[in-house]
Scaffold this active site. Structure first.
Site, PDB file in Angstrom:
ATOM      1  N   GLU A   1     -60.706  40.123  59.466  1.00  0.00           N
ATOM      2  CA  GLU A   1     -60.765  40.727  60.633  1.00  0.00           C
ATOM      3  C   GLU A   1     -61.241  42.349  60.742  1.00  0.00           C
ATOM      4  O   GLU A   1     -60.957  42.828  59.702  1.00  0.00           O
ATOM      5  CB  GLU A   1     -59.551  40.367  61.606  1.00  0.00           C
ATOM      6  CG  GLU A   1     -59.412  41.018  62.927  1.00  0.00           C
ATOM      7  CD  GLU A   1     -60.525  40.790  64.035  1.00  0.00           C
ATOM      8  OE1 GLU A   1     -61.610  40.685  63.641  1.00  0.00           O
ATOM      9  OE2 GLU A   1     -59.932  39.991  65.162  1.00  0.00           O
TER      10      GLU A   1
ATOM     11  N   ASP B   1     -56.063  45.022  67.568  1.00  0.00           N
ATOM     12  CA  ASP B   1     -55.788  45.963  68.569  1.00  0.00           C
ATOM     13  C   ASP B   1     -54.342  45.509  69.251  1.00  0.00           C
ATOM     14  O   ASP B   1     -53.466  45.770  68.634  1.00  0.00           O
ATOM     15  CB  ASP B   1     -56.788  45.952  69.156  1.00  0.00           C
ATOM     16  CG  ASP B   1     -56.992  47.064  70.663  1.00  0.00           C
ATOM     17  OD1 ASP B   1     -56.536  47.963  70.183  1.00  0.00           O
ATOM     18  OD2 ASP B   1     -57.418  46.876  71.532  1.00  0.00           O
ATOM     19  N   THR B   2     -54.722  44.784  70.422  1.00  0.00           N
ATOM     20  CA  THR B   2     -53.303  44.043  70.925  1.00  0.00           C
ATOM     21  C   THR B   2     -52.702  43.027  70.040  1.00  0.00           C
ATOM     22  O   THR B   2     -51.378  42.568  70.177  1.00  0.00           O
ATOM     23  CB  THR B   2     -53.613  43.433  72.504  1.00  0.00           C
ATOM     24  OG1 THR B   2     -54.391  42.448  72.203  1.00  0.00           O
ATOM     25  CG2 THR B   2     -54.264  44.544  73.384  1.00  0.00           C
TER      26      THR B   2
HETATM   27  P1  IMP Z   1     -57.059  42.355  70.316  1.00  0.00           P
HETATM   28  O1  IMP Z   1     -56.315  42.545  69.101  1.00  0.00           O
HETATM   29  O2  IMP Z   1     -57.080  40.906  70.837  1.00  0.00           O
HETATM   30  O3  IMP Z   1     -56.873  43.154  71.167  1.00  0.00           O
HETATM   31  O4  IMP Z   1     -58.749  42.464  69.934  1.00  0.00           O
HETATM   32  C1  IMP Z   1     -59.433  42.560  68.771  1.00  0.00           C
HETATM   33  C2  IMP Z   1     -60.737  42.637  68.895  1.00  0.00           C
HETATM   34  O5  IMP Z   1     -61.238  43.847  69.809  1.00  0.00           O
HETATM   35  C3  IMP Z   1     -61.041  43.319  67.509  1.00  0.00           C
HETATM   36  O6  IMP Z   1     -61.526  42.412  66.654  1.00  0.00           O
HETATM   37  C4  IMP Z   1     -62.495  44.021  68.090  1.00  0.00           C
HETATM   38  O7  IMP Z   1     -63.452  42.803  68.083  1.00  0.00           O
HETATM   39  C5  IMP Z   1     -62.198  44.638  69.275  1.00  0.00           C
HETATM   40  N1  IMP Z   1     -61.855  45.949  69.286  1.00  0.00           N
HETATM   41  C6  IMP Z   1     -60.778  46.578  69.553  1.00  0.00           C
HETATM   42  N2  IMP Z   1     -60.746  47.738  69.364  1.00  0.00           N
HETATM   43  C7  IMP Z   1     -62.109  48.189  68.986  1.00  0.00           C
HETATM   44  C8  IMP Z   1     -62.565  49.298  68.712  1.00  0.00           C
HETATM   45  O8  IMP Z   1     -61.967  50.492  68.577  1.00  0.00           O
HETATM   46  N3  IMP Z   1     -64.096  49.170  68.627  1.00  0.00           N
HETATM   47  C9  IMP Z   1     -64.620  48.113  68.559  1.00  0.00           C
HETATM   48  N4  IMP Z   1     -64.136  46.880  68.862  1.00  0.00           N
HETATM   49  C10 IMP Z   1     -62.594  47.009  68.991  1.00  0.00           C
HETATM   50 MG    MG Z   2     -63.174  41.228  66.119  1.00  0.00          MG
END
Ligand code: IMP
Ligand code: MG
Length: 177
Positions: free
Chosen positions: A100, A104-105
């Site tokens: 990956e 993020d979350t």
């Molecule tokens: P989450 O962990 O479900 O919130 O989503 C993660 C995804 O959001 C990552 O794989 C990225 O595709 C996108 N993402 C989160 N933060 C960033 C950032 O700072 N820049 C670009 N994409 C991000």
């Molecule tokens: Mg991603």
């Protein structure tokens, strides 16, 4: 100071620091998967450069595949992940390593882990280039982590901001309006 395009605030991680860390991760993964031929599953599009560099730095055999998912909903209760492109092969009995770009979350990854675990791989682990621990909403075990970063919006090295900046060789912080 290298050329920075319009809209970029600063360099977060240099090309050299990325290369060094990717090599360290590859060394650890090569040790941990001795005698196995892991299937590296890149989550498109953001992981494509990381996966390309990581596989070339491994000194064990590996196979690669890709998956594209789109997330909608951003709460724990309303987090659906739609598979836009699925894996090409079954993963039953395989050692699967998800690759990956950023966690993020953690909500997207948690759903993907559930989806892939249901296909009965022999093992299922996670390797991410970047991790934002302060943003976590769903606990996920991260087996291999490149860098912990603060809550900033990053791009470069395959990662986009509105489809821009994937081609930058370093990781940069995007200016927020
Ligand atoms: P989450 O962990 O479900 O919130 O989503 C993660 C995804 O959001 C990552 O794989 C990225 O595709 C996108 N993402 C989160 N933060 C960033 C950032 O700072 N820049 C670009 N994409 C991000
Ligand atoms: Mg991603």
């Amino acid at each position: 100071m290298p050329f920075l395009p319009e809209g970029i605030e600063s360099i977060l991680i240099t090309e050299e620091a990325i290369r060094q860390r990717v090599n360290e991760l590859a060394k650890q993964i090569s040790l941990d998967y001795q005698g196995s031929k892991p299937l590296l599953v890149g989550l498109l599009k953001g992981s494509f450069i990381f996966l390309a560099d990581l596989t070339r730095a491994l000194d064990i055999d590996s196979e690669i595949d890709f998956m594209t998912v789109s997330s909608y909903g951003n709460s724990m209760e309303n987090n659906e992940v739609r598979i836009l492109k699925d894996l090409g092969e079954p993963i039953q009995g395989r050692d699967v390593l998800i690759v990956e770009d950023i966690i993020d979350t953690g909500l997207t990854l948690r759903r993907i882990l559930e989806l892939l675990a249901a296909r009965h791989p022999r093992s299922l682990k996670v390797c991410t280039l970047l991790n934002k621990p302060s943003r976590r909403k769903a606990e996920v075990v991260v087996d291999y982590n490149g860098f912990d970063i603060d809550d900033v919006f990053v791009a470069g090295y395959g990662i986009d901001f509105a489809q821009k900046y994937r081609n930058l060789p370093q990781l940069v912080v995007v200016k927020r309006a």
